[in-house]
Design an enzyme around this catalytic site. Structure first.
Site, PDB file in Angstrom:
ATOM      1  N   GLY A   1       1.024  -1.168   0.049  1.00  0.00           N
ATOM      2  CA  GLY A   1      -0.061  -0.014  -0.003  1.00  0.00           C
ATOM      3  C   GLY A   1       0.735   0.901   0.079  1.00  0.00           C
TER       4      GLY A   1
ATOM      5  CG  ASP B   1       1.080  -4.127   9.952  1.00  0.00           C
ATOM      6  OD1 ASP B   1       0.284  -4.891  10.343  1.00  0.00           O
ATOM      7  OD2 ASP B   1       1.261  -4.059   8.743  1.00  0.00           O
TER       8      ASP B   1
ATOM      9  CE  LYS C   1       7.998  -0.303   1.099  1.00  0.00           C
ATOM     10  NZ  LYS C   1       7.738  -0.584   2.394  1.00  0.00           N
TER      11      LYS C   1
END
Length: 358
Positions: A36, A147, A55
């Protein structure tokens, strides 16, 4: 009129958003995955002649939340130099304003892919300890992951156990204050420093970003692994104990193959006593302490959890379990079972010898 196939449209879209990295440094390869927040590409560092991963923010325009989170993740990774965390090599801003960073290219499988083999081979607990040790290191540096889940753990080809995806990590305020000067230096290099959760300033400003905390009611985490306080939308207040809950859910899943049943997010009185299948008492108590609905009843940090796991593996008493005299006797017998078996065997043989000699 000629219509393009879906595959052709997909390839054109990839070319359109394909990042233009500094041509004198990196040669971009194929995309490895998309989340995301950002897309990860294989690349070659031409200066050092090594394979790397890059990234790149998925932001449509520069200066938004996705860029800020990617800057935050890059800064967190730069702080956390540990064998269980992928090292970051470089960071910067593309010509179109999107943020990127360069890291070690890791080859392997996710924990989700290899969990069955770990359970079958009896290596599940040892693997979990390495995950918990990495998170403990982060907690000691004032970083909360927020997370933790199987897909965010990578098992490398040579035994590496890596905790990934620090994009929603929280930097605790006390540590954030201590790191201001170093972060200001990083900002001048093209990656602005972020605040507690997000940095509001755009990349490449040369100035420190204004802290922009996660809004109340925001739920950060993954269902099944997020703590009750995260499920209630208290992500901005999630501390090390929230990671401990996620580690407990991960340990439960890794040992049993099942998730602990989700309880009512508003009910902090329930303890999931009946949710853990048959495990050794001390190990079951460790899992239950991690999964306590009340954050204050859990281990304060992952470091405390690691210490209790070490005592468990060494055959000692653990802080999560209040022992009875019978428990202590059973633990002592288990710890010294080899010596006990030898003594009992010797006594039986002496008795049989004495009986038959007569």
């Amino acid at each position: 009129m000629t219509f393009l196939t879906d595959d052709a449209v997909g390839r054109l879209r990839e070319v359109a958003v394909r990042p233009a990295l500094p041509a004198d440094r990196y040669v971009l390869g194929a995309p490895l995955g998309r989340g995301g927040m950002g897309t990860v590409y294989a690349a070659v560092d031409q200066v050092l002649r090594r394979d790397v991963a890059v990234k790149v923010s998925n932001a449509a325009t520069s200066g938004g939340d996705l860029d800020a989170r990617l800057r935050q993740e890059a800064r967190v990774l730069a702080r956390l130099e540990h064998p269980g965390i992928v090292p970051i090599h470089d960071a910067g801003v593309l010509d179109d304003g999107r943020v990127y960073y360069v890291m070690k290219l890791v080859r392997g499988e996710t924990l989700a892919d290899r969990a069955g083999a770990l359970r079958a081979g009896g290596a599940a607990l040892a693997t979990f300890e390495r995950i918990a040790e990495t998170v403990a290191f982060a907690h000691a540096r004032g970083i909360v992951h927020r997370d933790l889940k199987p897909s965010n753990v990578m098992l490398g080809s040579f035994g590496e156990v890596l905790v990934l995806d620090w994009g929603v990590a929280r930097v605790l305020a006390a540590v954030e204050t201590e790191g201001r000067q170093a972060d200001g230096i990083a900002a001048a290099g093209g990656i602005a420093a972020a605040g507690d959760d997000l940095g509001a300033a755009g990349p490449g400003t040369g100035a420190e970003a204004t802290p922009a905390r996660t809004r109340a009611g925001t739920r950060l985490g993954t269902p099944g692994f997020m703590s009750p306080e995260q499920r209630r939308g208290e992500a901005a207040a999630a501390g090390p104990a929230s990671d401990v809950y996620s580690l407990g859910a991960l340990l439960h899943w890794l040992l049993t193959g099942a998730m602990p049943p989700a309880d009512d997010a508003d009910d902090t009185r329930r303890r999931p006593e009946g949710t853990v299948p048959r495990l050794p008492k001390r190990l079951r108590a460790i899992v239950l302490k991690c999964l306590a609905p009340d954050a204050g009843a859990r281990y304060a940090t992952a470091g405390d959890l690691v210490e209790d796991l070490g005592r468990y593996r060494a055959g000692g008493a653990v802080s999560a379990h209040r022992e009875t005299p019978l428990d202590r006797l059973g633990r002592w017998a288990l710890k010294y079972r080899a010596a006990i078996v030898l003594v009992v065997t010797y006594l039986v043989m002496r008795t049989l010898f004495a009986l038959f000699w007569r």
